[in-house]
Motif scaffolding. Structure first.
Motif, PDB file in Angstrom:
ATOM      1  N   LEU A  54       7.567  18.735 -19.441  1.00  0.00           N
ATOM      2  CA  LEU A  54       6.901  20.021 -19.562  1.00  0.00           C
ATOM      3  C   LEU A  54       5.431  19.940 -19.171  1.00  0.00           C
ATOM      4  N   GLU A  55       4.963  20.994 -18.483  1.00  0.00           N
ATOM      5  CA  GLU A  55       3.559  21.157 -18.129  1.00  0.00           C
ATOM      6  C   GLU A  55       2.827  21.867 -19.270  1.00  0.00           C
ATOM      7  N   PRO A  56       1.504  21.737 -19.331  1.00  0.00           N
ATOM      8  CA  PRO A  56       0.754  22.399 -20.412  1.00  0.00           C
ATOM      9  C   PRO A  56       0.952  23.907 -20.471  1.00  0.00           C
ATOM     10  N   ASP A  57       1.208  24.553 -19.325  1.00  0.00           N
ATOM     11  CA  ASP A  57       1.383  26.007 -19.317  1.00  0.00           C
ATOM     12  C   ASP A  57       2.808  26.441 -19.637  1.00  0.00           C
ATOM     13  N   GLY A  58       3.674  25.490 -19.977  1.00  0.00           N
ATOM     14  CA  GLY A  58       5.056  25.819 -20.305  1.00  0.00           C
ATOM     15  C   GLY A  58       6.011  25.756 -19.139  1.00  0.00           C
ATOM     16  N   SER A  59       5.503  25.490 -17.932  1.00  0.00           N
ATOM     17  CA  SER A  59       6.397  25.274 -16.802  1.00  0.00           C
ATOM     18  C   SER A  59       7.194  23.989 -17.017  1.00  0.00           C
ATOM     19  N   ALA A  60       8.359  23.910 -16.388  1.00  0.00           N
ATOM     20  CA  ALA A  60       9.226  22.744 -16.525  1.00  0.00           C
ATOM     21  C   ALA A  60       9.287  21.987 -15.208  1.00  0.00           C
ATOM     22  N   ASP A  61       8.976  20.693 -15.247  1.00  0.00           N
ATOM     23  CA  ASP A  61       9.203  19.816 -14.102  1.00  0.00           C
ATOM     24  C   ASP A  61      10.590  19.222 -14.278  1.00  0.00           C
ATOM     25  N   ILE A  62      11.491  19.490 -13.351  1.00  0.00           N
ATOM     26  CA  ILE A  62      12.862  19.020 -13.483  1.00  0.00           C
ATOM     27  C   ILE A  62      13.269  18.231 -12.246  1.00  0.00           C
ATOM     28  N   THR A  63      14.159  17.284 -12.440  1.00  0.00           N
ATOM     29  CA  THR A  63      14.717  16.542 -11.318  1.00  0.00           C
ATOM     30  C   THR A  63      16.024  17.192 -10.891  1.00  0.00           C
ATOM     31  N   PHE A  64      16.173  17.379  -9.585  1.00  0.00           N
ATOM     32  CA  PHE A  64      17.446  17.784  -9.000  1.00  0.00           C
ATOM     33  C   PHE A  64      18.138  16.494  -8.564  1.00  0.00           C
ATOM     34  N   ALA A  65      19.205  16.115  -9.281  1.00  0.00           N
ATOM     35  CA  ALA A  65      19.793  14.787  -9.108  1.00  0.00           C
ATOM     36  C   ALA A  65      20.200  14.519  -7.665  1.00  0.00           C
ATOM     37  N   PHE A  66      21.083  15.337  -7.115  1.00  0.00           N
ATOM     38  CA  PHE A  66      21.674  15.012  -5.818  1.00  0.00           C
ATOM     39  C   PHE A  66      20.831  15.484  -4.640  1.00  0.00           C
ATOM     40  N   ALA A  67      19.880  16.352  -4.868  1.00  0.00           N
ATOM     41  CA  ALA A  67      18.892  16.679  -3.831  1.00  0.00           C
ATOM     42  C   ALA A  67      17.734  15.700  -3.881  1.00  0.00           C
ATOM     43  N   HIS A  68      17.726  14.801  -4.857  1.00  0.00           N
ATOM     44  CA  HIS A  68      16.651  13.855  -5.197  1.00  0.00           C
ATOM     45  C   HIS A  68      15.272  14.473  -4.986  1.00  0.00           C
ATOM     46  N   GLN A  69      15.073  15.584  -5.703  1.00  0.00           N
ATOM     47  CA  GLN A  69      13.820  16.316  -5.647  1.00  0.00           C
ATOM     48  C   GLN A  69      13.253  16.517  -7.049  1.00  0.00           C
ATOM     49  N   VAL A  70      11.961  16.816  -7.094  1.00  0.00           N
ATOM     50  CA  VAL A  70      11.307  17.289  -8.313  1.00  0.00           C
ATOM     51  C   VAL A  70      10.902  18.733  -8.079  1.00  0.00           C
ATOM     52  N   ALA A  71      11.304  19.616  -8.987  1.00  0.00           N
ATOM     53  CA  ALA A  71      10.969  21.038  -8.880  1.00  0.00           C
ATOM     54  C   ALA A  71      10.171  21.450 -10.098  1.00  0.00           C
ATOM     55  N   ARG A  72       9.282  22.412  -9.906  1.00  0.00           N
ATOM     56  CA  ARG A  72       8.537  22.997 -11.027  1.00  0.00           C
ATOM     57  C   ARG A  72       9.009  24.426 -11.217  1.00  0.00           C
ATOM     58  N   VAL A  73       9.485  24.726 -12.433  1.00  0.00           N
ATOM     59  CA  VAL A  73      10.041  26.037 -12.740  1.00  0.00           C
ATOM     60  C   VAL A  73       9.151  26.713 -13.763  1.00  0.00           C
ATOM     61  N   ALA A  74       8.544  27.834 -13.377  1.00  0.00           N
ATOM     62  CA  ALA A  74       7.724  28.604 -14.303  1.00  0.00           C
ATOM     63  C   ALA A  74       8.619  29.289 -15.329  1.00  0.00           C
ATOM     64  N   LYS A  75       8.029  29.780 -16.421  1.00  0.00           N
ATOM     65  CA  LYS A  75       8.827  30.396 -17.481  1.00  0.00           C
ATOM     66  C   LYS A  75       9.477  31.690 -17.029  1.00  0.00           C
ATOM     67  N   ASP A  76       8.990  32.268 -15.893  1.00  0.00           N
ATOM     68  CA  ASP A  76       9.653  33.450 -15.347  1.00  0.00           C
ATOM     69  C   ASP A  76      10.732  33.082 -14.337  1.00  0.00           C
ATOM     70  N   GLY A  77      10.980  31.781 -14.131  1.00  0.00           N
ATOM     71  CA  GLY A  77      12.029  31.320 -13.235  1.00  0.00           C
ATOM     72  C   GLY A  77      11.572  30.982 -11.835  1.00  0.00           C
ATOM     73  N   THR A  78      10.334  31.279 -11.472  1.00  0.00           N
ATOM     74  CA  THR A  78       9.831  30.932 -10.144  1.00  0.00           C
ATOM     75  C   THR A  78       9.896  29.421  -9.956  1.00  0.00           C
TER      76      THR A  78
END
Length: 323
Positions: A54-78
């Motif tokens: 989790l980021e300080p602003d509540g965004s979520a840093d998540i790993t996409f397993a099979f795309a081997h990526q890191v994505a940041r998802v805001a609380k509104d889903g962006t």
């Protein structure tokens, strides 16, 4: 539609492990309510959420397993792609056969650390500097390792990683020192029927806590004074198909994702547990959990969903006054 390599062979064994140990209700149990999916992801593109920081602003840093990526998802889903781990020409990942991004941990300065399992020299821990950019491998683990959940001890400059294939916990110095096996033993091991042992990992209250998927257990490994591993304690059983977990507050109450059963389970300090979210709430093979104040975050990978896979990020409310 893209299917996930070799996971179907594991799914049958995992799905059979769904007998849950229910405990008595407790007046101090936190309540989980108002579940809502804030982001849906592209299963066919390998956007299968695996782990979360989790980021300080509540965004979520998540790993996409099979795309081997890191994505940041805001609380509104962006959703924004922060980094992509390198392609591996001939991955030989244990039990999977494909390169997968797994655990993620965040340092206070925004640096992200990601576990990458490939079955090659790229297996290990990768660093993503604040702001994104090309990831850099900072630690190499054996090719037969499957680094899964990770947690960062910034004070000691050490990262800990659960190895699902070898049934071990690694300690990894961030200063470039060699990784070492910090804990091992039968309690961390996989089984012939389900080759995923030690999985989720958290640092909590003077100990490393680890889930074991094959054995359906939640384990506590206390730190000795010299920071070596103490004896492994089994703190909960009957958590069949457990993946990641998170603590609800300063005590030992935890929320555990039961992947194959499509459940989020509240695990009490005495080891009893009860279901608080199900597939009806939007869970689709949940993989990881995070808690920040009154909000619960749950990733779903849809790994084993053969009908209408819906990888997603779900948020729910957790009662503050009960923690």
């Amino acid at each position: 539609m893209r299917r996930l390599p070799r996971l179907a062979a594991v799914a049958t064994a995992t799905a059979a492990l769904t007998v849950l140990a229910a405990g008595p209700a407790s007046a101090v149990d936190p309540t989980v309510s108002d579940p809502r999916i804030v982001a849906h992801f592209d299963f066919a593109a390998g956007q299968t959420p695996e782990n979360i920081a989790l980021e300080p602003d509540g965004s979520a840093d998540i790993t996409f397993a099979f795309a081997h990526q890191v994505a940041r998802v805001a609380k509104d889903g962006t959703t924004t792609i922060v980094a992509t781990l390198p392609e591996v020409a001939n991955p030989q990942t244990p039990n999977i056969g494909a390169a997968v991004a797994l655990g993620i941990a965040r340092a206070h300065d925004g640096t992200l650390y990601v576990a990458y399992a490939t079955g090659t020299a790229e297996t290990g821990i990768w660093r993503v500097v604040p702001g994104g950019g090309a990831p850099e491998q900072i630690a190499q683990l054996p090719a037969d390792a499957f680094p899964n959940g990770i947690a960062l001890d910034e004070k000691c400059g050490t990262l800990y990683a659960a190895d699902s294939a070898r049934g071990e916990v690694w300690s990894i110095p961030l200063d470039g020192g060699d990784p070492a096996v910090w804990a091992s033993g039968a309690a961390l091991a996989p089984s012939p029927e389900l080759p995923f042992g030690a999985n989720g990992l958290k640092l909590h209250d003077g100990a490393v806590w680890v889930s074991n998927t094959a054995q359906g257990t939640l384990l506590r490994i206390p730190f000795r004074q010299d920071h070596t591993a103490g004896p492994i304690e089994t703190r909960a059983t009957g958590l069949d198909g457990i993946d990641d977990f998170a603590f609800t507050g300063h005590g030992d109450t935890a929320l555990a994702a039961l992947n194959s059963a499509n459940l989020l389970e509240l695990v009490r300090p005495d080891g009893t547990h009860k279901t608080v979210l199900t597939a009806a709430d939007g869970l689709d093979n949940p993989t990881s959990v995070a808690v920040r104040a009154k909000t619960v975050y749950v990733n779903s990978s849809a790994f084993f969903d053969t009908t209408d896979p819906d990888p997603n990020l779900l948020l729910a409310r957790i009662s503050k006054n009960k923690l």
